[in-house]
Design a protein around this motif. Structure first.
Motif, PDB file in Angstrom:
ATOM      1  N   ALA A 154      70.124   8.952 -10.519  1.00  0.00           N
ATOM      2  CA  ALA A 154      68.832   9.217  -9.884  1.00  0.00           C
ATOM      3  C   ALA A 154      68.497  10.703  -9.955  1.00  0.00           C
ATOM      4  N   ARG A 155      67.201  11.014 -10.021  1.00  0.00           N
ATOM      5  CA  ARG A 155      66.806  12.415 -10.159  1.00  0.00           C
ATOM      6  C   ARG A 155      65.698  12.843  -9.198  1.00  0.00           C
ATOM      7  N   ASN A 156      64.988  11.932  -8.595  1.00  0.00           N
ATOM      8  CA  ASN A 156      63.870  12.297  -7.715  1.00  0.00           C
ATOM      9  C   ASN A 156      64.089  11.714  -6.318  1.00  0.00           C
ATOM     10  N   PHE A 157      63.986  12.582  -5.306  1.00  0.00           N
ATOM     11  CA  PHE A 157      64.310  12.180  -3.947  1.00  0.00           C
ATOM     12  C   PHE A 157      63.273  12.705  -2.954  1.00  0.00           C
ATOM     13  N   LEU A 158      62.977  11.884  -1.952  1.00  0.00           N
ATOM     14  CA  LEU A 158      62.160  12.320  -0.825  1.00  0.00           C
ATOM     15  C   LEU A 158      62.931  11.983   0.447  1.00  0.00           C
ATOM     16  N   PHE A 159      63.349  13.017   1.151  1.00  0.00           N
ATOM     17  CA  PHE A 159      64.163  12.887   2.358  1.00  0.00           C
ATOM     18  C   PHE A 159      63.258  13.036   3.572  1.00  0.00           C
ATOM     19  N   GLN A 160      63.180  11.982   4.392  1.00  0.00           N
ATOM     20  CA  GLN A 160      62.295  11.980   5.554  1.00  0.00           C
ATOM     21  C   GLN A 160      63.114  12.275   6.811  1.00  0.00           C
ATOM     22  N   ILE A 221      64.069  17.402  -5.221  1.00  0.00           N
ATOM     23  CA  ILE A 221      64.339  16.984  -3.844  1.00  0.00           C
ATOM     24  C   ILE A 221      63.201  17.452  -2.955  1.00  0.00           C
ATOM     25  N   GLY A 222      62.512  16.513  -2.340  1.00  0.00           N
ATOM     26  CA  GLY A 222      61.447  16.839  -1.411  1.00  0.00           C
ATOM     27  C   GLY A 222      61.883  16.539   0.011  1.00  0.00           C
ATOM     28  N   LEU A 223      61.526  17.420   0.929  1.00  0.00           N
ATOM     29  CA  LEU A 223      61.783  17.208   2.354  1.00  0.00           C
ATOM     30  C   LEU A 223      60.460  16.865   3.026  1.00  0.00           C
ATOM     31  N   PHE A 224      60.338  15.615   3.474  1.00  0.00           N
ATOM     32  CA  PHE A 224      59.131  15.161   4.163  1.00  0.00           C
ATOM     33  C   PHE A 224      59.336  15.358   5.660  1.00  0.00           C
ATOM     34  N   ASP A 225      58.498  16.193   6.264  1.00  0.00           N
ATOM     35  CA  ASP A 225      58.677  16.576   7.664  1.00  0.00           C
ATOM     36  C   ASP A 225      58.017  15.554   8.588  1.00  0.00           C
ATOM     37  N   SER A 226      58.695  14.433   8.780  1.00  0.00           N
ATOM     38  CA  SER A 226      58.208  13.399   9.697  1.00  0.00           C
ATOM     39  C   SER A 226      58.067  13.945  11.109  1.00  0.00           C
ATOM     40  N   HIS A 227      58.964  14.851  11.472  1.00  0.00           N
ATOM     41  CA  HIS A 227      58.937  15.433  12.822  1.00  0.00           C
ATOM     42  C   HIS A 227      57.624  16.167  13.065  1.00  0.00           C
ATOM     43  N   ALA A 228      57.230  16.990  12.126  1.00  0.00           N
ATOM     44  CA  ALA A 228      55.984  17.745  12.279  1.00  0.00           C
ATOM     45  C   ALA A 228      54.775  16.823  12.250  1.00  0.00           C
ATOM     46  N   LEU A 229      54.799  15.819  11.371  1.00  0.00           N
ATOM     47  CA  LEU A 229      53.679  14.886  11.281  1.00  0.00           C
ATOM     48  C   LEU A 229      53.492  14.121  12.584  1.00  0.00           C
ATOM     49  N   PHE A 230      54.578  13.577  13.130  1.00  0.00           N
ATOM     50  CA  PHE A 230      54.458  12.806  14.370  1.00  0.00           C
ATOM     51  C   PHE A 230      54.155  13.704  15.567  1.00  0.00           C
ATOM     52  N   THR A 231      54.620  14.933  15.537  1.00  0.00           N
ATOM     53  CA  THR A 231      54.246  15.875  16.590  1.00  0.00           C
ATOM     54  C   THR A 231      52.743  16.109  16.578  1.00  0.00           C
ATOM     55  N   ASP A 232      52.178  16.237  15.386  1.00  0.00           N
ATOM     56  CA  ASP A 232      50.734  16.433  15.267  1.00  0.00           C
ATOM     57  C   ASP A 232      49.970  15.185  15.689  1.00  0.00           C
ATOM     58  N   MET A 233      50.477  14.012  15.311  1.00  0.00           N
ATOM     59  CA  MET A 233      49.825  12.775  15.736  1.00  0.00           C
ATOM     60  C   MET A 233      49.874  12.626  17.254  1.00  0.00           C
ATOM     61  N   PHE A 234      50.981  13.029  17.860  1.00  0.00           N
ATOM     62  CA  PHE A 234      51.121  12.950  19.315  1.00  0.00           C
ATOM     63  C   PHE A 234      50.171  13.923  20.011  1.00  0.00           C
TER      64      PHE A 234
END
Length: 314
Positions: A154-160, A221-234
């Motif tokens: 594997a070569r492409n990753f998105l880590f949430q 390797i991508g880091l998807f910032d779920s924490h920041a997204l959900f903080t903004d949604m909240f």
């Protein structure tokens, strides 16, 4: 995982904010296949949001073929935080490897995602005590998922990363006995500890990913910032929620208040378009509308578009 434990203590002194990257990530139009790992936040069969799981939406938005391996209830490893559900390392990855040859996925056209941690840090795991692991061990396991898949081609990753779990009804200061936990607890203490576990785990995984990325030649390797997204949604629900009821980030579509230590409950289920006014589906899971937002943002990242929630480390 010993490699990761050896580097983490040296890296913790480094401020994440001082680390920058010019990585471009995947190219527009490059990705054709989406392979997902994780827990009920990502499971497309036992769907946590009471509707359609985000990977289905993401594959639809980005015109991808979906290969889902996430399973409800999972942790990263049952050797660290045991639960009677299929974990990433002892079940999901072996399942993928058993099918890998028949799937015939071209590495350059395939991206792998992982969204794990909610069960690892939660009740009956790190939050209530684990003799086998710490947040460092769990974080190392999460990042090791990248390394194991890379070694398989594997070569492409998105880590949430993990969402701000202290804001879900289960772990909020105003929580109540529910289907996930009916025993006595100090809700304030749980909120404080959950905040620390999530923040620490997210910081550790980011530092470990930043250390790992330069060693994996040809990987993105991508880091998807779920924490920041959900903080903004909240904090700014009007930008994301669009149902016909008053916007609600503290309640849930499916609320069940149990008797303490009991089995009987008082449940309320919101129906129709009013469901899209809620950030949470139940006491632990995001709503389908929240997952549509996750899918939209993940799809944009996979399509090579600029996205404020994704940082490409390589």
């Amino acid at each position: 995982m010993g490699y990761f434990r050896a580097i983490i203590y040296a890296l913790l002194a480094i401020s994440v904010s001082t680390i920058t990257t010019n990585a471009a990530g995947v190219r527009p139009g490059q990705i054709k296949n989406l392979v997902t790992f994780g827990d009920s936040y990502t499971d497309v069969v036992n769907v946590g949001d009471g509707g359609v799981a985000w990977p289905v939406y993401a594959a639809r938005y980005a015109h991808l073929d979906l290969f889902p391996f996430a399973r409800s209830g999972a942790t990263c490893s049952n050797n660290l935080t045991f639960r009677p559900f299929p974990p990433v390392f002892e079940s999901q990855l072996p399942d993928y490897f058993s099918q890998k040859q028949s799937l015939r996925l071209t590495p350059q056209e395939t991206i792998y995602t992982l969204w794990i941690g909610t069960n690892d840090v939660g009740a009956n795991a790190l939050l209530t005590g684990s003799d086998a692991a710490s947040i460092v061990d769990v974080s190392a396991c999460m990042v090791n998922w990248v390394k194991v898949l890379y070694e398989s081609g594997a070569r492409n990753f998105l880590f949430q990363n993990m969402i701000p779990l202290q804001t879900v009804p289960m772990y909020s200061p105003n929580s109540y006995p529910n289907k996930f936990w009916t025993d006595v607890r100090n809700t304030t203490e749980w909120t404080v500890l959950m905040t620390e576990l999530v923040l620490s785990g997210n910081a550790i995984t980011r530092l470990m990913l930043e250390a790992l990325a330069p060693t994996l030649h040809g990987a993105h390797i991508g880091l998807f910032d779920s924490h920041a997204l959900f903080t903004d949604m909240f904090n700014r629900p009007s930008l994301y929620l669009n149902g016909t009821a008053p916007l609600n980030v503290t309640g849930a579509v499916n609320t069940c208040v149990f008797e303490l230590h009991g089995t009987t409950s008082d449940c309320v289920l919101v129906s129709g378009s009013a469901r899209d006014s809620f950030l949470w589906f139940d006491e632990l899971h995001p709503s389908e509308q929240a997952d549509r937002i996750v899918a939209r943002e993940v799809a944009a990242s996979i399509q090579g578009k600029k996205n404020r929630w994704t940082t490409w480390l390589s």
